[in-house]
Structures are given as C-alpha cells and as structure tokens.
Design an enzyme around this catalytic site. Structure first.
Site, PDB file in Angstrom:
ATOM      1  N   GLU A 120      46.530  35.347  16.580  1.00  0.00           N
ATOM      2  CA  GLU A 120      45.829  34.686  15.483  1.00  0.00           C
ATOM      3  C   GLU A 120      44.332  34.936  15.616  1.00  0.00           C
ATOM      4  OE1 GLU A 120      47.025  30.773  13.128  1.00  0.00           O
ATOM      5  OE2 GLU A 120      46.010  30.291  15.009  1.00  0.00           O
ATOM      6  N   GLN A 121      43.919  36.025  15.040  1.00  0.00           N
ATOM      7  CA  GLN A 121      42.541  36.472  15.147  1.00  0.00           C
ATOM      8  C   GLN A 121      41.871  36.397  13.780  1.00  0.00           C
ATOM      9  OE1 GLN A 121      40.038  40.573  16.093  1.00  0.00           O
ATOM     10  NE2 GLN A 121      42.197  40.482  16.637  1.00  0.00           N
TER      11      GLN A 121
END
Length: 537
Positions: A375-376
């Site tokens: 989750e960037q």
C-alpha cells in the site's frame, strides 16, 4: 507515415485487434493499477488511450506482487459480438517458480464495464485466445518448467518449455480436450508470447524469443493443422535487431499481426531505445508497428526486405501525425485522476489518494514506505521523452522525519530518485533527497544532501526535476519567493531504466514521473498537490 514508436514510454507486449475501421492495442501494465492499457486509432498513426479495463478488486488485486510482476502480455481479440481480453497476473518473479494464473474478461465495447474474470489455467504466462473460422476457440500459452536453473534476471531456455494449445469452451467457461505442446521454439530459445492467426488455409504462429533484452525477436512458424507440426519461417525471425546494434529500435520482439480492411499487412512489436554510453533504455519497452508484405511462398516479411524494424513506416493513405503539445498540465480540478496517471498494485485507491477532500487538489494519504509492495501512496505518469522537466507544488506539514512527501523519478523499489519535504530534528521542516541507485536486492538508500535544506515552517513548496538523458537535477523554491534553486548533485537518471541496477532481464517495466507520500509512523499524514506539469525538453 507511421513514426515509431507509436506508443512511447512503458507500453510493452502489444496485442493489436481490428474491428471494422477501428484498431486497438492492448499493452502490459505489470504492477501498475488499473490493469492493461488499451489505445485506439483509426489511421495506425495517431493513438489515444481509451481504457484500462481491469479496475475492480474482483478483477485484479496485486498487493504483494513483486516488482515486474502483475499483468503480463494481454491478448485482445473480437468475436461473437464482444471483445475478449486474456491476461496473466504473475505473482512471483525470483527463484525457480513463476506463479502465473491466467484469466479471461469480456465486454461488448472497449469503453464498457468489463466482466468478472474467468480463471483459465496457470501452466505458464503470455496467454492468447484464437477464434477459428469454424467457431472453435483455442487457448495458447507458454509452459514454464521450474526444474531448471532459471532465476529471475538470468532466464534459461529450458524453463521456457514450449507453447501449449488447448480448446476453450465459452459455454462451460473452461478448457476442454487434450493439451498439446505445439511449438518448442527456434534455437534462439526462451519461447513465449504466442499469437495465432489463419490465412490461405495456413495456421500462423508468432512467438517472442531470445528474452526481452537485446536478443529479442519475433519468430514465425506455420502449419496446415492448428496442433502442428509447425515449420519455421525461412528467415526464422520476422522481426529482430539482435544482430544490428546500430539500429535505432533495439530489443525488437513480442507483437501481433493485423490486416487492414484492404488487406495491407502490419505487425506490432515491442522495442527499446537505448541511450549511450551504457545502452540503458530509460523509456522502458515501447510499442512500434511495422509494414509487412506477403510473398508468393505464403510467408510474411517486413516490407523493407530485412528483419530489422524501421523508425519510419508507410502508413494508410492520407494518414498524418497530429502534433502533440510539448507541455502537459494537470490541475486536478476535474474530480477524477487524469487518464495519464496510475498507481501501484492496490485496488483500493481511496486509501492512498483522493480528489475530494480538498477541491482542486490531489490529496495523497501517506501510507507505507516508497517501494512498498502493498500500500504505497504514489501516483505517476509515464516518462515519454529522453529529456523532460516535471514540476509540482506541495502543501505538507510533517511532524516527524517518518513523514515524507514530494516528487519522484520512479522505476521500482530499487531504482528511484525523490526530492521531498520532511521534518528534521534540528533543521525543522526541510527539503531532502532520497535515492536508491539500483541497489538490488538490499534497496539501500542514499541521501545526497545529507540532512536536507531548511525551509519555512509552513507554506507551499514547489519541487521540480529535469532529466536530460542520463542526468537528473532536482530543484525547489518557496512558492512566490525567489527563484528555482538546484538541490543536490546531478544524479544518474539512466539507472531508472530496464538495464539499470540489476541489469538486463532483472526488470522490464519503465520510468515514471509523479508524486508520493509515506508515513511510516502509521498516522496517515496527508499531502496536497495543487498541480503537476510535464514538459518535453
């Protein structure tokens, strides 16, 4: 005249499909979400991005997919009044295995919502669907053999264990009948990327071979029966630059045949345009199109009489390129993310960005570190030119050094440069540089300006970067005060490439310019971006 590449920047593995006077090309997107790019043209010269069909969690969830995994080699076709899209979601790259589930989705039109995916098989990647003239459908894909010494960036031919063929039953939504290995490939090896078509009673099979680096090629074979045996093209390879290091379009391979309504023949292929002196392709693998001819022997050849692809290719009568602006401005006022931009892996973009919390702004919700596989918060557009300048303005008030947001030249977790606003214990709010110069597998960072440059405790900060072929220079300024200031040394922009760091075959996507934010404290600090500009230099 067609000017190659027709799709500049990261647009590999082009599958082309014609419906009437409309042409569509689907290309791989790997770990970038939404999945698969589809461009449209009516003249083979000018192409417009019209759809990324894999947009829902039920269709695609790449959280945890390693770099250069995700969507490999889609195949787009049209039959029975609908479009068919076949694709692989690769879940592993390093080591002996390639976990590669293959799926099919359909839609009545390109612009429509695409169906839920139907699982097909996992025996290998690069799937393709052929619609025969008797109504039967055939599924082909390369077969992966894990019992070899083929590891990640060092592919070995025995792992590429031929092209499998099996019939597809659209009513049952399942494969049926025997599985047959129909083509072992040429002596070049590394056979993959199969596409079938039929002409004059012959079944023609084109494949990609030689790996996706400088030995890449389009290999052609044919048979009177779909399950073979297949005989090799007299030249073996229809398209390749492997023996011509001076050709502009290098790494030529992996494409598909198409005919115009008048029977003119063309073939797509991927390519790379390396920069001297290290021959690094900073634009990744791009899409080109070659004019072909059929000779009396019922074999296809490039019209230029060689196997080496041309930059300039005869196009359709009257077709002329539309000049593209040198500057692209994005103000985030529309309430939706501009079509040029994508993000990484997650099907839940609302957790990493939105355009609603603050009207006219792209708000990044800082999550995991830059380079995370899960989750960037990174939103970016493709680099399409060897030299360009990107600028943005940021509002960001960090309260710990674990909160960082800014502008990045990004390839993957091992290859990126970034200029950012953060907090330092003694400097206070500051501008800093984070760089990962191709350090595989450790991903060690360097900090070219050490602690950073102190700036005012609040207010908007403008950030910019200029890439001139292999060189990158970052800049910053406090908005409305003074002039642009260079920050840090000239960095190696050439490492943000397929060949950078780990080297050829270690990764094969492309470079992006965009904005990012991370908050490793877990407090999800927000960073607001008012605009983003991209200028060809």
């Amino acid at each position: 005249m067609i000017r190659n590449p027709i799709l500049p920047g990261f647009n590999p593995d082009p599958s082309i499909c014609r419906v009437g006077a409309d042409y569509y090309i689907a290309t791989s997107t790997f770990e970038w979400f939404p999945g698969v790019q589809i461009h449209h043209s009516r003249d083979l010269v000018n192409w417009t991005l019209v759809r990324r069909p894999l947009e829902r969690r039920s269709q695609l969830d790449m959280r945890g997919n390693p770099d250069s995994c995700g969507i490999w080699a889609p195949c787009l076709s049209y039959a029975d009044g609908q479009f068919w899209l076949v694709y692989t979601d690769v879940k592993r790259y390093d080591g002996n295995f390639k976990d590669a589930p293959n799926y099919i989705v359909t839609a009545p039109t390109i612009e429509a919502e695409w169906s839920e995916p139907v699982y097909v098989n996992s025996s290998g990647f690069d799937p393709s669907l052929f619609h025969d003239d008797d109504g039967r459908k055939w599924f082909v894909n390369m077969q992966w053999n894990h019992r070899t010494e083929s590891y990640g960036g060092s592919p070995k031919s025995p792992a590429f264990d031929g092209i499998l063929l099996q019939e597809w039953d659209p009513a049952a939504k399942a494969l049926k009948g025997p599985i047959k290995n129909i083509f072992a490939g040429s002596p070049l090896g590394l056979v993959e990327g199969p596409h079938l078509f039929k002409r004059n009673g012959w079944y023609y099979l084109t494949t990609a071979e030689g790996g996706t680096g400088y030995d890449h090629a389009v290999t052609m074979a044919r048979s009177r029966k779909i399950d073979g045996p297949y005989e090799m093209h007299p030249n073996m390879h229809l398209i390749t630059s492997k023996d011509h290091p001076g050709a502009v379009l290098q790494r030529a391979g992996h494409g598909q045949y198409v005919e115009t309504p008048d029977g003119e023949a063309y073939h797509t292929h991927l390519c790379g345009r390396p920069l001297p002196p290290k021959r690094r392709c900073t634009l990744g693998r791009e899409t080109s199109l070659q004019k072909c001819v059929w000779r009396d022997d019922d074999w296809l050849y490039l019209e230029n009489g060689t196997s080496v692809p041309d930059v300039d290719v005869p196009g359709l009568f009257g077709a002329a390129p539309v000049e593209k602006p040198m500057r692209s401005e994005y103000n985030f006022d529309g309430g939706t993310l501009p079509a040029d931009f994508q993000w990484l892996r997650t099907p839940e973009p609302e957790r990493i960005f939105n355009l609603t919390d603050r009207a006219g702004h792209l708000r990044l919700i800082a999550r995991e570190s830059i380079g995370s596989w899960f989750e960037q918060s990174l939103v970016a557009r493709r680099q399409e030119h060897h030299s360009f300048r990107a600028e943005t303005v940021i509002e960001f008030s960090p309260d710990t050094y674990q909160q960082v947001a800014g502008l990045t030249h990004y390839y993957n977790r091992h290859k990126f440069h970034a200029v950012a606003v953060t907090l330092h214990e003694t400097l206070g709010r500051c501008v800093t540089i984070l760089s990962c110069n191709g350090d595989y597998p450790n991903g060690r960072l360097s900090f070219p300006v050490d602690r950073g440059v102190a700036i005012a405790a609040d207010g908007r900060v403008q950030l910019a970067m200029e890439i001139r072929e292999n060189d990158l220079q970052f800049f910053w300024q406090t908005e409305g005060k003074g002039a642009w200031q260079p920050i840090g040394p000239v960095l190696d922009a050439g490492v943000i490439s397929d060949e950078g760091g780990r080297g050829e075959h270690g990764s094969f996507t492309g470079a992006f310019a965009g904005v990012f934010a991370f908050d490793t404290s877990g407090r999800a600090k927000a960073a607001d971006f008012d605009w983003f500009n991209y200028d060809e230099l």
